[in-house]
Enzyme design. Sequence first.
Site, PDB file in Angstrom:
ATOM      1  N   LYS A   1       0.846  -1.204   0.000  1.00  0.00           N
ATOM      2  CA  LYS A   1       0.000   0.000   0.000  1.00  0.00           C
ATOM      3  C   LYS A   1       0.875   1.246   0.000  1.00  0.00           C
ATOM      4  O   LYS A   1       0.631   2.191  -0.725  1.00  0.00           O
ATOM      5  CB  LYS A   1      -0.878   0.030   1.263  1.00  0.00           C
ATOM      6  CG  LYS A   1      -2.067  -0.893   1.229  1.00  0.00           C
ATOM      7  CD  LYS A   1      -2.777  -0.884   2.588  1.00  0.00           C
ATOM      8  CE  LYS A   1      -3.904  -1.890   2.618  1.00  0.00           C
ATOM      9  NZ  LYS A   1      -4.499  -2.097   3.918  1.00  0.00           N
TER      10      LYS A   1
ATOM     11  N   GLN B   1      -4.929  -1.305   9.882  1.00  0.00           N
ATOM     12  CA  GLN B   1      -4.819  -2.626   9.257  1.00  0.00           C
ATOM     13  C   GLN B   1      -5.379  -3.713  10.179  1.00  0.00           C
ATOM     14  O   GLN B   1      -4.985  -3.820  11.336  1.00  0.00           O
ATOM     15  CB  GLN B   1      -3.336  -2.909   8.922  1.00  0.00           C
ATOM     16  CG  GLN B   1      -3.103  -4.205   8.187  1.00  0.00           C
ATOM     17  CD  GLN B   1      -3.767  -4.230   6.816  1.00  0.00           C
ATOM     18  OE1 GLN B   1      -3.714  -3.276   6.056  1.00  0.00           O
ATOM     19  NE2 GLN B   1      -4.428  -5.332   6.505  1.00  0.00           N
TER      20      GLN B   1
ATOM     21  N   ASP C   1     -11.269   2.946   4.214  1.00  0.00           N
ATOM     22  CA  ASP C   1     -11.672   1.536   4.087  1.00  0.00           C
ATOM     23  C   ASP C   1     -13.185   1.401   3.937  1.00  0.00           C
ATOM     24  O   ASP C   1     -13.681   0.329   3.565  1.00  0.00           O
ATOM     25  CB  ASP C   1     -11.239   0.764   5.347  1.00  0.00           C
ATOM     26  CG  ASP C   1     -10.018  -0.112   5.089  1.00  0.00           C
ATOM     27  OD1 ASP C   1      -9.748  -0.407   3.907  1.00  0.00           O
ATOM     28  OD2 ASP C   1      -9.369  -0.502   6.060  1.00  0.00           O
TER      29      ASP C   1
END
Length: 278
Positions: free
Chosen positions: A51, A95, A118
Site C-alpha cells: 500500500k 490494518q 476503508d
Amino acid sequence: MIIDGKKEAELLRHEVKKEIDSLKLKNNKVPGLTVILIGDFAPSQIYVKNKEKKAKEVGINSEVVRYPKEVSEQEVLKKIKELNDNNAVSGILVQLPLPSQINKEKIINAINPLKDVDGFHPVNVGNLSSGYHATVPCTPLGCLFLIKKTESNLSGKHAVIIGRSNLNGKPMAQLLLKENCTVTIVHSKTKDLKIECLKADILVAAVGVPNLVKGDWVKKDAIVIDVGINKMGDKIVGDVDFDNVKDKVRAITPVPGGVGPMTIACLLKNTLECFKGR
Ligand code: NAP
C-alpha cells in the site's frame, strides 16, 4: 475472456496519479494516507508495504504508524484522534486483524467517517445501504469496477454473491443493488448453493474455500468474479475452480491477478476522493 485485474489496476492508478498531479499544480497540496499497523502478522506487513509503495507512486503522502502487538487500545485511540485533527491527513486506515486487547468496533468508530478510506465506519456503511454517497470498501469497489469493464449496463441482471461478510459480501450486494441488479446473497447455511449459482448472470465468490464453485455451477455467459485468496500447498487459488469454469463463462477473474490488485488501486482512489471531499 480472462479479466486482467493487474492491467485494470494499473489504469486506475494512472488516472489517480493524473488527478493528484493536477491538484498539486493547482493547490500545491496532495492527499495524505496514514496506515496504522499493529504487531508483526506477516500478511499484514506485506500488504501495508505494498500500500505504501503504490501510494507513493501516485503522489500520495503515505505514512505508516507501527505499534508492537502489546499496544493498548487507549494509545491507538489517541493516535486516531490526532490523525482526525490533522489537516494533512485525508485518509486513515487501521490494518486488520487487531490483537485481542483491542476492540475492532471501537477503533473503526473512532475514525472520522470523512477519512475512513476503508469504508468500514457505520456512517459509510449506512450511507451505502441508504443509496447515499459513501466511501465504499475497496475490494467490492474493485469488483464492481471489473464487472462494469465487462458489462456497462447491469440493470436487471441477476447477481449472486457467495459470502455475507461486512468486508466483501454485504457491500458488494449494496453496490449491485444500486446498479439495479436483482441480488441474491448465499452463505454457509444456504440449502443448495449450486442451484442458486446457476441463476447468476454475475457471480461473485467471496468465501475463503478453495475451488468451491465448480464447472457445472455456472451459466454460460455469466461474469464470474473471484475474491477468494486461499493457500493450497505453495499455490494461491481462488474460490472458483478456474480451470473448469473459465471456458464455460463469458468473463472470469483469475487468482492471483484479478481482484487482488484492484483492492489497493481502489484504496488510492478512496484516499483521493476523501481528500477532494473535505
Ligand atoms: P469471511 O468474513 O470469512 O466470510 C466468508 C463468507 O463465506 C461468510 O459469509 C460465510 O458464511 C461464507 N461461507 C463460508 N463457507 C461457505 C460455504 N462452504 N458455502 C457458502 N458460503 C460459505 O471472509 P471475507 O473476509 O469476506 O473473505 C472472503 C475471501 O476473500 C477470503 O479468501 C479472503 O482471503 C479473500 N479476500 C480477498 C481480498 C482481495 O483483495 N482479493 C480482500 C479481502 C478478502 P457465514 O456468514 O454463514 O459464515
